[in-house]
Design a protein around this motif. Structure first.
Motif, PDB file in Angstrom:
ATOM      1  N   UNK A 188       9.078 -49.826  42.080  1.00  0.00           N
ATOM      2  CA  UNK A 188       7.910 -49.025  41.751  1.00  0.00           C
ATOM      3  C   UNK A 188       8.249 -47.538  41.836  1.00  0.00           C
ATOM      4  N   UNK A 189       7.847 -46.793  40.805  1.00  0.00           N
ATOM      5  CA  UNK A 189       8.079 -45.350  40.751  1.00  0.00           C
ATOM      6  C   UNK A 189       6.986 -44.628  41.522  1.00  0.00           C
ATOM      7  N   UNK A 190       7.406 -43.742  42.409  1.00  0.00           N
ATOM      8  CA  UNK A 190       6.497 -43.050  43.327  1.00  0.00           C
ATOM      9  C   UNK A 190       6.788 -41.553  43.272  1.00  0.00           C
ATOM     10  N   UNK A 191       5.759 -40.735  43.342  1.00  0.00           N
ATOM     11  CA  UNK A 191       5.934 -39.287  43.481  1.00  0.00           C
ATOM     12  C   UNK A 191       5.829 -38.917  44.951  1.00  0.00           C
ATOM     13  N   UNK A 192       6.850 -38.187  45.443  1.00  0.00           N
ATOM     14  CA  UNK A 192       6.831 -37.756  46.844  1.00  0.00           C
ATOM     15  C   UNK A 192       7.553 -36.419  46.951  1.00  0.00           C
ATOM     16  N   UNK A 193       6.889 -35.424  47.513  1.00  0.00           N
ATOM     17  CA  UNK A 193       7.474 -34.100  47.733  1.00  0.00           C
ATOM     18  C   UNK A 193       8.103 -33.545  46.456  1.00  0.00           C
ATOM     19  N   UNK A 194       7.417 -33.741  45.331  1.00  0.00           N
ATOM     20  CA  UNK A 194       7.875 -33.181  44.069  1.00  0.00           C
ATOM     21  C   UNK A 194       9.004 -33.928  43.397  1.00  0.00           C
ATOM     22  N   UNK A 195       9.367 -35.082  43.918  1.00  0.00           N
ATOM     23  CA  UNK A 195      10.437 -35.875  43.312  1.00  0.00           C
ATOM     24  C   UNK A 195       9.954 -37.292  43.027  1.00  0.00           C
ATOM     25  N   UNK A 196      10.700 -37.973  42.161  1.00  0.00           N
ATOM     26  CA  UNK A 196      10.453 -39.385  41.915  1.00  0.00           C
ATOM     27  C   UNK A 196      11.277 -40.206  42.889  1.00  0.00           C
ATOM     28  N   UNK A 197      10.609 -41.054  43.630  1.00  0.00           N
ATOM     29  CA  UNK A 197      11.237 -41.956  44.595  1.00  0.00           C
ATOM     30  C   UNK A 197      10.952 -43.383  44.135  1.00  0.00           C
ATOM     31  N   UNK A 198      11.892 -44.284  44.375  1.00  0.00           N
ATOM     32  CA  UNK A 198      11.696 -45.680  43.996  1.00  0.00           C
ATOM     33  C   UNK A 198      11.516 -46.552  45.231  1.00  0.00           C
ATOM     34  N   UNK A 199      10.509 -47.390  45.178  1.00  0.00           N
ATOM     35  CA  UNK A 199      10.228 -48.333  46.251  1.00  0.00           C
ATOM     36  C   UNK A 199      10.383 -49.747  45.683  1.00  0.00           C
ATOM     37  N   UNK A 200      11.306 -50.493  46.248  1.00  0.00           N
ATOM     38  CA  UNK A 200      11.506 -51.881  45.830  1.00  0.00           C
ATOM     39  C   UNK A 200      10.540 -52.771  46.602  1.00  0.00           C
ATOM     40  N   UNK A 201       9.899 -53.682  45.885  1.00  0.00           N
ATOM     41  CA  UNK A 201       9.079 -54.703  46.524  1.00  0.00           C
ATOM     42  C   UNK A 201       9.795 -56.039  46.438  1.00  0.00           C
ATOM     43  N   UNK A 226      12.667 -48.831  50.734  1.00  0.00           N
ATOM     44  CA  UNK A 226      13.069 -47.578  50.082  1.00  0.00           C
ATOM     45  C   UNK A 226      14.371 -47.837  49.325  1.00  0.00           C
ATOM     46  N   UNK A 227      14.369 -47.584  48.014  1.00  0.00           N
ATOM     47  CA  UNK A 227      15.564 -47.806  47.201  1.00  0.00           C
ATOM     48  C   UNK A 227      16.512 -46.612  47.283  1.00  0.00           C
ATOM     49  N   UNK A 228      17.809 -46.898  47.278  1.00  0.00           N
ATOM     50  CA  UNK A 228      18.909 -45.912  47.219  1.00  0.00           C
ATOM     51  C   UNK A 228      18.535 -44.517  47.738  1.00  0.00           C
ATOM     52  N   UNK A 229      18.258 -44.368  49.035  1.00  0.00           N
ATOM     53  CA  UNK A 229      17.747 -43.090  49.551  1.00  0.00           C
ATOM     54  C   UNK A 229      18.692 -41.913  49.380  1.00  0.00           C
ATOM     55  N   UNK A 230      19.993 -42.147  49.272  1.00  0.00           N
ATOM     56  CA  UNK A 230      20.922 -41.027  49.129  1.00  0.00           C
ATOM     57  C   UNK A 230      20.809 -40.331  47.783  1.00  0.00           C
ATOM     58  N   UNK A 231      20.151 -40.956  46.819  1.00  0.00           N
ATOM     59  CA  UNK A 231      20.041 -40.355  45.490  1.00  0.00           C
ATOM     60  C   UNK A 231      19.020 -39.227  45.426  1.00  0.00           C
ATOM     61  N   UNK A 232      18.128 -39.147  46.395  1.00  0.00           N
ATOM     62  CA  UNK A 232      17.075 -38.134  46.329  1.00  0.00           C
ATOM     63  C   UNK A 232      17.588 -36.824  46.905  1.00  0.00           C
ATOM     64  N   UNK A 233      17.192 -35.731  46.287  1.00  0.00           N
ATOM     65  CA  UNK A 233      17.687 -34.422  46.724  1.00  0.00           C
ATOM     66  C   UNK A 233      16.703 -33.800  47.725  1.00  0.00           C
ATOM     67  N   UNK A 234      16.467 -34.527  48.808  1.00  0.00           N
ATOM     68  CA  UNK A 234      15.549 -34.049  49.825  1.00  0.00           C
ATOM     69  C   UNK A 234      16.283 -33.223  50.879  1.00  0.00           C
TER      70      UNK A 234
END
Length: 283
Positions: A67-80, A191-199
């Protein structure tokens, strides 16, 4: 059951992969996968086909989506994982996300035309099997086909990302909603592939904290886009936040994916694998 060749993140033609659920199942089984999940983006239409094909190939199966999620101005993916694919609230939530993809795709095409690449919308559609799920990946394949780029890696360096032609942000689901849809359908949110987000470190801590507070219970530790150092880093995050650990290749295509189904290293020791918490949901 802790040491298991589980691949719990992959995509078919139902979203932005290039193989059918049946061909993915056959490939996973040939590579020694013992527990598989098809996790198409914002969609569950391939679940029955995937489960049936997994059984025919001798693999255990667990339902999945990303699932595509918006968080802190970025797209984050959450696997169910392990949810009821017929749950009405989940299906309605995923439909609401898909409804925004069409207008976004037309905006992407308009930007690419201004950059000198006409016909991108029609070109991307040639790669789409599900018209509700036109994605950047489909545009990337067209940009390679028309000679604008050598490969999809070059596409995402020159186009479709923030600050480059073809980048159009989309308002995805809220984190609270995505986790709620999954858990409400009896599944586990990861939480999918957390290292991919530029947080920043603070933003990443906020993501994990809010995810946990909303009922999320897992994180991908070993995945196709993580390095060995990142396996260790996110194993530490899993321990810190009391999250179960998942493992998945994020396989999309034999021609495009860095990591094939079933070929990842094992999870680091001292973690609780997600499949140990989902035993009752495994088919």
């Amino acid at each position: 059951m802790s040491i298991l060749n589980a691949d719990l993140h992959s995509h078919s033609v139902v979203s932005d992969g290039t193989l059918t659920p049946e061909d993915l199942a056959a490939r996973a089984a040939a590579n020694g996968v013992e527990l598989w999940s098809l996790t198409d983006h914002d969609e569950v239409a391939g679940q029955q086909r995937a489960a049936a094909s997994a059984r025919e190939a001798g693999m255990a199966y667990i339902t999945g989506t990303e699932i595509s999620v918006s968080f802190a101005g970025q797209t984050v993916h959450i696997v169910g994982l392990g949810f009821d694919p017929d749950d009405e609230a989940l299906r309605e939530g995923l439909q609401s996300i898909r409804d925004g993809r069409g207008p976004r795709a037309r905006e992407i095409a308009a930007q690419l035309e201004k950059a000198g690449i006409p016909g991108a919308y029609e070109g991307a559609l040639r790669y789409v099997r599900n018209p509700e799920l036109v994605s950047r990946t489909h545009f990337a394949r067209f940009l390679v086909e028309c000679g604008a780029c050598q490969d999809t890696g070059e596409v995402f360096r020159r186009f479709l990302v923030e600050g480059k032609p073809g980048f159009v942000p989309h308002r995805w689901a809220a984190l609270r909603d995505a986790v709620g849809w999954i858990t409400g359908a009896g599944g586990m949110a990861v939480i999918a592939h957390p290292a991919r987000y530029r947080f920043t470190p603070n933003e990443e801590y906020a993501l994990f904290s809010e995810f946990k507070a909303h009922g999320g219970s897992g994180v991908e530790v070993v995945t196709g886009s993580h390095t060995a150092a990142e396996y260790v880093q996110y194993a530490g995050m899993a321990r810190e936040f009391g999250l179960a650990a998942s493992r998945g290749s994020d396989f999309h295509s034999p021609q495009e994916s860095h990591t094939d189904l079933g070929t990842l290293p094992w999870l680091p020791g001292g973690l609780t694998p997600v499949w140990e918490l989902l035993e009752e949901r495994i088919r």
